[in-house]
Design a protein around this motif. Structure first.
Motif, PDB file in Angstrom:
ATOM      1  N   GLU A 130     -10.627  85.756 -25.020  1.00 41.87           N
ATOM      2  CA  GLU A 130      -9.833  86.932 -25.390  1.00 41.87           C
ATOM      3  C   GLU A 130     -10.779  87.816 -26.185  1.00 41.87           C
ATOM      4  O   GLU A 130     -11.013  87.565 -27.372  1.00 41.87           O
ATOM      5  N   GLY A 131     -11.362  88.799 -25.499  1.00 39.92           N
ATOM      6  CA  GLY A 131     -12.408  89.611 -26.131  1.00 39.92           C
ATOM      7  C   GLY A 131     -13.604  88.728 -26.432  1.00 39.92           C
ATOM      8  O   GLY A 131     -14.096  88.008 -25.567  1.00 39.92           O
ATOM      9  N   GLU A 132     -14.064  88.759 -27.667  1.00 47.85           N
ATOM     10  CA  GLU A 132     -15.224  87.952 -28.063  1.00 47.85           C
ATOM     11  C   GLU A 132     -14.801  86.609 -28.643  1.00 47.85           C
ATOM     12  O   GLU A 132     -15.606  85.919 -29.255  1.00 47.85           O
ATOM     13  N   ARG A 133     -13.528  86.292 -28.493  1.00 46.48           N
ATOM     14  CA  ARG A 133     -13.037  85.011 -29.014  1.00 46.48           C
ATOM     15  C   ARG A 133     -12.754  84.056 -27.870  1.00 46.48           C
ATOM     16  O   ARG A 133     -12.227  84.443 -26.837  1.00 46.48           O
ATOM     17  N   LEU A 134     -13.130  82.829 -28.091  1.00 49.20           N
ATOM     18  CA  LEU A 134     -13.054  81.820 -27.030  1.00 49.20           C
ATOM     19  C   LEU A 134     -12.173  80.656 -27.487  1.00 49.20           C
ATOM     20  O   LEU A 134     -12.327  80.154 -28.607  1.00 49.20           O
ATOM     21  N   THR A 135     -11.257  80.246 -26.628  1.00 48.55           N
ATOM     22  CA  THR A 135     -10.489  79.032 -26.887  1.00 48.55           C
ATOM     23  C   THR A 135     -10.876  77.994 -25.842  1.00 48.55           C
ATOM     24  O   THR A 135     -10.927  78.292 -24.647  1.00 48.55           O
ATOM     25  N   LEU A 136     -11.184  76.807 -26.321  1.00 46.60           N
ATOM     26  CA  LEU A 136     -11.528  75.701 -25.427  1.00 46.60           C
ATOM     27  C   LEU A 136     -10.524  74.564 -25.633  1.00 46.60           C
ATOM     28  O   LEU A 136     -10.305  74.138 -26.774  1.00 46.60           O
ATOM     29  N   TRP A 137      -9.913  74.119 -24.554  1.00 48.24           N
ATOM     30  CA  TRP A 137      -9.189  72.855 -24.588  1.00 48.24           C
ATOM     31  C   TRP A 137     -10.182  71.854 -24.009  1.00 48.24           C
ATOM     32  O   TRP A 137     -10.502  71.903 -22.804  1.00 48.24           O
ATOM     33  N   ASP A 138     -10.719  71.028 -24.856  1.00 45.14           N
ATOM     34  CA  ASP A 138     -11.853  70.216 -24.426  1.00 45.14           C
ATOM     35  C   ASP A 138     -11.665  68.775 -24.857  1.00 45.14           C
ATOM     36  O   ASP A 138     -11.196  68.506 -25.970  1.00 45.14           O
ATOM     37  N   LYS A 139     -12.064  67.866 -24.002  1.00 45.92           N
ATOM     38  CA  LYS A 139     -12.059  66.458 -24.387  1.00 45.92           C
ATOM     39  C   LYS A 139     -13.239  66.212 -25.313  1.00 45.92           C
ATOM     40  O   LYS A 139     -14.391  66.267 -24.895  1.00 45.92           O
ATOM     41  N   THR A 140     -12.963  65.955 -26.573  1.00 43.90           N
ATOM     42  CA  THR A 140     -14.044  65.775 -27.536  1.00 43.90           C
ATOM     43  C   THR A 140     -13.604  64.852 -28.664  1.00 43.90           C
ATOM     44  O   THR A 140     -12.414  64.775 -28.970  1.00 43.90           O
ATOM     45  N   GLN A 141     -14.549  64.192 -29.273  1.00 42.12           N
ATOM     46  CA  GLN A 141     -14.294  63.377 -30.452  1.00 42.12           C
ATOM     47  C   GLN A 141     -14.558  64.165 -31.745  1.00 42.12           C
ATOM     48  O   GLN A 141     -14.556  63.596 -32.820  1.00 42.12           O
ATOM     49  N   TRP A 142     -14.822  65.455 -31.605  1.00 42.15           N
ATOM     50  CA  TRP A 142     -15.140  66.237 -32.805  1.00 42.15           C
ATOM     51  C   TRP A 142     -14.958  67.723 -32.512  1.00 42.15           C
ATOM     52  O   TRP A 142     -15.906  68.397 -32.133  1.00 42.15           O
ATOM     53  N   VAL A 143     -13.723  68.203 -32.709  1.00 45.24           N
ATOM     54  CA  VAL A 143     -13.443  69.601 -32.380  1.00 45.24           C
ATOM     55  C   VAL A 143     -14.309  70.552 -33.203  1.00 45.24           C
ATOM     56  O   VAL A 143     -14.779  71.570 -32.682  1.00 45.24           O
ATOM     57  N   ASN A 144     -14.535  70.250 -34.466  1.00 41.02           N
ATOM     58  CA  ASN A 144     -15.293  71.175 -35.324  1.00 41.02           C
ATOM     59  C   ASN A 144     -16.712  71.386 -34.806  1.00 41.02           C
ATOM     60  O   ASN A 144     -17.190  72.512 -34.692  1.00 41.02           O
ATOM     61  N   ASN A 145     -17.370  70.287 -34.456  1.00 44.74           N
ATOM     62  CA  ASN A 145     -18.738  70.430 -33.973  1.00 44.74           C
ATOM     63  C   ASN A 145     -18.786  71.080 -32.596  1.00 44.74           C
ATOM     64  O   ASN A 145     -19.690  71.857 -32.298  1.00 44.74           O
ATOM     65  N   ASP A 146     -17.808  70.769 -31.768  1.00 40.81           N
ATOM     66  CA  ASP A 146     -17.720  71.363 -30.441  1.00 40.81           C
ATOM     67  C   ASP A 146     -17.711  72.891 -30.563  1.00 40.81           C
ATOM     68  O   ASP A 146     -18.449  73.590 -29.847  1.00 40.81           O
ATOM     69  N   ALA A 147     -16.902  73.400 -31.468  1.00 42.74           N
ATOM     70  CA  ALA A 147     -16.801  74.851 -31.664  1.00 42.74           C
ATOM     71  C   ALA A 147     -18.131  75.427 -32.130  1.00 42.74           C
ATOM     72  O   ALA A 147     -18.602  76.452 -31.618  1.00 42.74           O
ATOM     73  N   VAL A 148     -18.763  74.761 -33.081  1.00 43.17           N
ATOM     74  CA  VAL A 148     -20.015  75.271 -33.634  1.00 43.17           C
ATOM     75  C   VAL A 148     -21.122  75.255 -32.565  1.00 43.17           C
ATOM     76  O   VAL A 148     -21.899  76.208 -32.439  1.00 43.17           O
ATOM     77  N   GLU A 149     -21.166  74.185 -31.787  1.00 39.41           N
ATOM     78  CA  GLU A 149     -22.230  74.113 -30.767  1.00 39.41           C
ATOM     79  C   GLU A 149     -22.075  75.226 -29.726  1.00 39.41           C
ATOM     80  O   GLU A 149     -23.055  75.854 -29.327  1.00 39.41           O
ATOM     81  N   ILE A 150     -20.851  75.445 -29.284  1.00 39.33           N
ATOM     82  CA  ILE A 150     -20.649  76.488 -28.274  1.00 39.33           C
ATOM     83  C   ILE A 150     -20.894  77.878 -28.891  1.00 39.33           C
ATOM     84  O   ILE A 150     -21.438  78.773 -28.238  1.00 39.33           O
ATOM     85  N   ALA A 151     -20.529  78.045 -30.144  1.00 41.26           N
ATOM     86  CA  ALA A 151     -20.834  79.306 -30.829  1.00 41.26           C
ATOM     87  C   ALA A 151     -22.347  79.542 -30.853  1.00 41.26           C
ATOM     88  O   ALA A 151     -22.818  80.670 -30.647  1.00 41.26           O
ATOM     89  N   HIS A 152     -23.113  78.479 -31.067  1.00 45.37           N
ATOM     90  CA  HIS A 152     -24.574  78.615 -31.069  1.00 45.37           C
ATOM     91  C   HIS A 152     -25.103  78.958 -29.678  1.00 45.37           C
ATOM     92  O   HIS A 152     -25.999  79.780 -29.533  1.00 45.37           O
ATOM     93  N   VAL A 153     -24.551  78.326 -28.661  1.00 43.98           N
ATOM     94  CA  VAL A 153     -25.022  78.587 -27.296  1.00 43.98           C
ATOM     95  C   VAL A 153     -24.806  80.057 -26.936  1.00 43.98           C
ATOM     96  O   VAL A 153     -25.672  80.712 -26.363  1.00 43.98           O
ATOM     97  N   PHE A 154     -23.631  80.593 -27.309  1.00 42.41           N
ATOM     98  CA  PHE A 154     -23.291  81.961 -26.909  1.00 42.41           C
ATOM     99  C   PHE A 154     -23.627  83.004 -27.986  1.00 42.41           C
ATOM    100  O   PHE A 154     -23.376  84.197 -27.782  1.00 42.41           O
TER     101      PHE A 154
END
Lengths: 704, 162
Positions: A194-218
């Motif tokens: 949604e614009g520059e904001r991203l929502t991920l429904w992702d299978k993960t054991q660590w939502v916080n790190n998942d968000a940070v890693e994808i933020a770094h990639v993009f």
């Protein structure tokens, strides 16, 4: 305290799970979601020389075919501090950023289409020409290329000298294969921009790190990525890291301007989310005639990828399990052209214990001593490696309780001396242990005028029962019935939680929940027997919230904290057919305070099942010609089925480790897998007189 | 090379949990994907798509089948029951209740398939002994290793049904 802690409460998320109402990552379907199919490389090393996507692009329903030729260059912003779940050396795979192929199965194209069937059909139409290069696809080949230092070396005393002087010695090599997590839920990611904001429904054991890693990639601010994951269909370590398919989902959604879903196939999971690395271990033990260890040398050589150095705690059991003045451990890595291995339940410790505990069994044979007596003779009264007292240790009680329940005293010492009809019977045992860690964590607690409470933390529940245990802790502190408390997890919008791995959730998130609930009570002045409704009325509000952030203190500098266990297994071996059956396993555990005996028992039962798989069934069959797993499916990669499982018994030694944390729980999950495989392997020796040092112990190995 | 294009969409009506569900589907759609992606009945789980794990077990005309191994187009007219169709008026089916009571689940992902298999198992009369339950539940993998409790749950449901 209402006494919710310690009760055998039914799983609070049980009804949602048995009715199909619990929603896992792939099941979140935003309006207009598109489907993605991946194309994997078919060579283990080289470059993509040419790509022909014309047919795929023309196929029905196709919205985009993404390759390194048309994908935008992603920033992959460097980390100030690398996520603790990523290897500390190397760089993660970057998807669609260049023509290089680093392993067989690497995603090299993604097709986005209206339906899954259309996406898969079009993916099959993508033509790829490779400029293949010579690849290292065998462990031996990798070893010839000079092993890397990896985890390095530790020394206590002079082990090599002591081994040379020892009255009795054993010295052997133990091997386990590449194993795969194979959680029942395939990894999946649904991405919505949604614009520059991203929502991920992702299978993960660590939502916080998942968000940070994808933020770094993009190259996004961290708070522009929200990750939601209320249920994890098993993971066992495969969901610790943020793998390339998560990036692919976000990238595809951005390119087509629609939400997309990436759901890995069972085959793709074998090259996409890590695996337990093939490892070869040498254990050399030296002892006096009375069984006291004088030398312990443990060396491990493990595979890793050519682009990252994944290391494990394979050698930590050697350093702490037994009293021994002279200990040498040495860890080496062998580089291969494969995807990067990762942590799988009780990483390193379970496999290190396999080697160490089989070696101890061999030493017992060499000494003509009972294996349990040998363990007791070398009982470690403190952590000799770190020179610290244990925060708690009830391993003696575990040995005693387990041996009694199992009937260890009925064991006839000589191999091949026990029979049941046509079957040879063997009894084996092993020690289990796993380090108890604690990390910083946050939680919030809100009480409402209707006498209910909502407690939140961005934790995960991949099966151990986080929902249930946290509800118990909160109900206990808030003095509310369980059904008045609702615990929410798995969303970066909630207070930050640490990784759901290493059995740290109870000790970390549990203490944060405890602190948040205590804080809200203090805020309300609710200790004087008043109801929450009355207290809220006095404050003139309809709800009261408190947030707590807790950190470990200096306890790890003063004490060494580990969970312990003693495993006893009976096997029956058919001499003519080589079949190994395991009619029963008894495990006795010291895990500190048990918050929920029902779910705690389930964790240990599950560990025994996993350990049986490790001992007798699991291995990736490897094709060195293509650098590829040949049995990348549930029919040929064998995991235990219901009919493989006999009687499993779980006992808990009384414990309450307040030196480790205010809840007294040491954590359990990893410990369940520890000690099972060596207990079974030692039982196979006792039954047959044959020492099999390579896992899995298949019937052909027994027969030879 | 131009490959023959598959016929794209078909119209059919599935009968799921007692309701008629008209659908327009890509002809290649499996029953599993039709349930999950088109009818949003995501209780039926996708574990392998090869018929090897049992996570997608549903009942077809009272018999257990794997929804990933059949096309939706082949099931028009059949009576399909999924995990969402078991609980009546909000009350758990006895097998569902037994799974909760005995903690016959951990992550929960294989659970709907286990329960659908167990419901069929009771009808098949394959609950004579724990060993028989183990054998006839071995098409449903559980990677968390909840087998001991799954057997206990089915044993209880069978005893109460007897």
């Amino acid at each position: 305290m209402s006494g919710s802690i310690g009760r055998p409460v039914s799983r609070v998320d049980g009804p949602a799970k048995v009715t199909g109402a619990a929603r896992y990552a792939a099941e979140f379907a935003p309006v207009d979601v598109l489907h993605v199919a991946l194309v994997g490389s078919t060579v283990p090393k080289g470059r993509i020389a040419a790509l022909d996507t014309r047919a795929a692009q023309k196929a029905a329903g196709v919205r985009a075919v993404i390759t390194h030729l048309n994908a935008p260059r992603l920033p992959y912003r460097p980390f100030d501090e690398r996520p603790e779940v990523d290897p500390s050396v190397g760089e993660p795979l970057r998807v669609f950023q260049g023509p290089e192929v680093r392993f067989s199965g690497q995603p090299i194209a993604a097709v986005v289409a209206d339906t899954l069937a259309q996406a898969r059909h079009a993916a099959a139409l993508v033509g790829v020409t490779y400029a293949a290069q010579a690849a290292t696809t065998t462990f031996e080949g990798g070893r010839r290329r000079a092993p890397k230092a990896g985890g390095g070396e530790t020394r206590r005393g002079a082990a090599v000298q002591a081994l040379g002087n020892a009255a009795v010695t054993v010295d052997a090599v133990y091997v386990h294969p590449r194993e795969h997590h194979n959680a029942m839920e395939p990894h999946a990611t649904v991405a919505l921009w949604e614009g520059e904001r991203l929502t991920l429904w992702d299978k993960t054991q660590w939502v916080n790190n998942d968000a940070v890693e994808i933020a770094h990639v993009f190259g996004l601010p961290d708070d522009h990525v929200r990750v939601i994951c209320p249920y994890v269909g098993g993971a066992f370590g495969s969901g610790l890291r943020t793998w390339p398919h998560v990036t692919i989902a976000a990238l595809a959604a951005r390119l087509v301007g629609r939400p997309v879903r990436v759901e890995l196939t069972r085959r793709e999971l074998y090259t996409s989310v890590g695996f337990r690395p093939h490892t070869e271990q040498r254990v050399a033990l030296g002892a006096r005639r009375d069984g006291r260890l004088t030398a312990l040398i443990h060396e491990a050589t493990a595979q890793t990828s050519a682009y990252e150095e994944h290391t494990e705690e394979t050698l930590s059991p050697a350093r702490v399990t037994y009293a021994c003045p002279n200990v040498l451990t040495r860890y080496r890595l062998v580089e291969m052209d494969v995807n990067t291995p990762t942590h799988m339940r009780a990483p390193g410790v379970a496999t290190g214990l396999f080697a160490l505990e089989c070696a101890m069994d061999e030493l017992a044979v060499a000494l003509d001593m009972d294996p349990l007596e040998l363990r007791l003779a070398n009982y470690a009264e403190r952590n000799e490696e770190d020179d610290l007292p244990w925060s708690s240790k009830e391993l003696r009680a575990c040995y005693r309780m387990g041996a009694e329940r199992f009937g260890w005293s009925r064991r006839a010492p000589a191999p091949r001396s026990m029979r049941a009809g046509a079957w040879l019977v063997g009894y084996g045992m092993a020690t289990a242990l796993y380090p108890a860690y604690r990390s910083e964590a946050s939680a919030s607690a809100t009480v409402f005028a209707d006498g209910t409470a909502s407690v939140r933390s961005a934790a995960s529940d991949m099966g151990p029962g986080t929902y249930t245990a946290m509800t118990q802790v909160a109900a206990d502190v808030l003095e509310l019935p369980l059904d008045r408390v609702r615990f929410e997890l798995g969303d970066t919008a909630l207070p930050k939680a640490p990784v759901h791995g290493g059995s740290i959730t109870m000790a970390s998130v549990g203490t944060a929940v405890q602190a948040a609930c205590e804080a809200v009570r203090a805020k309300l002045g609710a200790a004087n027997g008043r109801s929450y409704a009355e207290a809220l009325r006095e404050h003139g509000v309809d709800r009261m919230e408190a947030t707590a952030h807790v950190e470990p203190g200096d306890e790890s500098k003063r004490f060494s904290s580990w969970a312990f266990g003693a495993l006893f297994a009976e096997v029956r071996v058919d001499v003519d057919l080589g079949i190994v059956r395991v009619p029963r396993i008894v495990g006795a555990y010291d895990v500190g305070r048990v918050v929920n005996p029902t779910t705690a028992r389930s964790q240990c039962l599950g560990g025994m099942v996993g350990g049986l798989g490790m001992a007798l069934l699991e291995q990736a069959d490897w094709d060195p010609r293509f650098g590829r797993v040949m049995n990348a499916n549930f029919a040929e990669y064998l995991v235990p089925v219901n009919a493989d499982i006999g009687e499993l018994q779980v006992l808990f030694a009384p414990g309450d480790d307040r030196r480790f944390n205010p809840l007294g729980a040491k954590g359990l999950a990893e410990i369940g897998l520890c000690g099972v495989a060596p207990a079974i392997a030692n039982a196979v020796y006792h039954a047959t007189g044959r020492r099999l040092r390579t896992l899995p112990i298949t019937l052909e190995a027994v027969l030879v | 090379m131009e490959l023959p294009r598959p016929r794209r969409d078909i119209e059919l009506t599935l009968r799921v949990n007692g309701a008629e569900r008209p659908l327009t589907l890509d002809a290649r759609t499996t029953l599993l994907d039709a349930l999950r992606d088109h009818l949003h009945l995501t209780g039926t789980k996708k574990g392998c798509e090869l018929g090897q794990c049992g996570a997608c077990t549903v009942l077809r005309d009272g018999r257990r089948i794997k929804a990933c191994l059949t096309l939706a187009a082949m099931q028009a007219g059949a009576e399909i029951v999924t995990i969402e169709g078991l609980a009546a008026d909000g009350a758990l089916h006895p097998v569902q209740a037994a799974f909760v009571e005995h903690d016959g689940l951990q992550c929960g992902y294989c659970t709907p398939g286990q329960i659908m298999s167990a419901v069929a198992l009771l009808r098949e009369g394959r609950t004579g002994s724990d060993d028989e339950i183990r054998e006839f539940m071995s098409g449903n993998l559980c990677r968390c290793g909840a087998y001991t409790n799954i057997v206990a749950a089915i044993r209880q449901a069978a005893d109460r049904a007897a």
